[in-house]
Design a protein around this motif. Sequence first.
Motif, PDB file in Angstrom:
ATOM      1  N   UNK A  76       0.866  -1.178   0.000  1.00 36.75           N
ATOM      2  CA  UNK A  76       0.000   0.000   0.000  1.00 36.75           C
ATOM      3  C   UNK A  76       0.901   1.225   0.000  1.00 36.75           C
ATOM      4  N   UNK A  77       0.524   2.244  -0.747  1.00 37.90           N
ATOM      5  CA  UNK A  77       1.329   3.460  -0.811  1.00 37.90           C
ATOM      6  C   UNK A  77       1.011   4.340   0.389  1.00 37.90           C
ATOM      7  N   UNK A  78       1.842   4.223   1.411  1.00 36.60           N
ATOM      8  CA  UNK A  78       1.616   4.999   2.635  1.00 36.60           C
ATOM      9  C   UNK A  78       2.142   6.423   2.530  1.00 36.60           C
ATOM     10  N   UNK A  79       2.933   6.706   1.507  1.00 34.38           N
ATOM     11  CA  UNK A  79       3.521   8.038   1.379  1.00 34.38           C
ATOM     12  C   UNK A  79       4.570   8.326   2.431  1.00 34.38           C
ATOM     13  N   UNK A  80       5.199   7.271   2.986  1.00 31.97           N
ATOM     14  CA  UNK A  80       6.124   7.476   4.103  1.00 31.97           C
ATOM     15  C   UNK A  80       7.338   8.305   3.700  1.00 31.97           C
ATOM     16  N   UNK A  81       7.810   8.148   2.474  1.00 34.21           N
ATOM     17  CA  UNK A  81       8.995   8.905   2.044  1.00 34.21           C
ATOM     18  C   UNK A  81       8.714  10.406   2.075  1.00 34.21           C
TER      19      UNK A  81
END
Length: 338
Positions: free
Chosen positions: A320-325
């Motif tokens: 899932x693309x958590x956008x952590x970066x």
Amino acid sequence: MSSLSAISDVESIAERAFEPVQAAIDTGKIPGGVLGIVTADGARAILNAGNAQTVPNQRPMEKDTWFDLASLTKVIFTTSRILDYALEGQIDLDAPLISVLPDLRQYNADAWERKVTFRECLGHQTPFPAVEPIYTYGRDPELLRAFILQREWRKGPPVYSDINFILLGFALERIEGCKLREMVPPEGFAFSAPKHVSAATEDCTWRSKIICGEVHDDNCYALQGAGHAGLFGTADAVLNFASDLLENADSPKVELMRTKLSEKRSHGFEHRHDGWPGGDNCSDGTIGHTGFTGTGVWVDFDRKIGWTLLTNRIHPTRHFDSGIAELRRAVGDLVVQS
């Protein structure tokens, strides 16, 4: 500056830097998070929001929630311990690993793996691959150790590699005469945590359960302890680690942690470079590290501030693309800008 105003200032910084964390929680990017900030004069602030677990039950995130720190193990535990032994004269950082692990690729005296040094492993300057599904080769930890030591590894360009720190962990086991999980971690840290106070990680397909309080990393789990992952801690514990680095910034050990070995890496850590997870506003004298589970720690020695962002971004799945970066960079920019 009085201690009261210092505390007030760091709380204000934390509130501003927490805004993107709250936004990520509100939009469902991450279940929850904890942000902690500490300054060289000892002022600190910790903010939390969201949930420590959402599946199958919901538990709120607390300031003292325990996290699987994942690759923060590399710097908080393994790098620190290896450098201690180097400074005591028990390890020569420029000596090959076979000075402690003589059986590494023991059936081929000319194998490139036998020439790899401690310093190269710390700085991720070896030809080892980034990662390997070691856990798929079996569940006997001793057999897996032998497999790792005797395998003819595919050789490639230097990349950030878990294999480097798995081998450094093996070296620590030889030096100390015990398995890694039998070693005493730094104060405030542990190699597992009670489920009811831990942030849940993934719904693991091969363990068939939600992972909580035990290591998420597949290879570390199969090896029953490894140098690249497995450490647990709270935001306060990680801030204590950052505070210790700030307090001892000029010590030989911390100077090594700050010494650049490549464009992106120092001894164990990542140092500031364009596009790195710590954001663009920090000084050149900044080091940090991230963990796959959604964790991170950074220390800006020039501005005398450290921060940690701990999330459970892989709960209940990593796919899932958590956008952590982007979240890490936004938080870092706000911490330093503020």
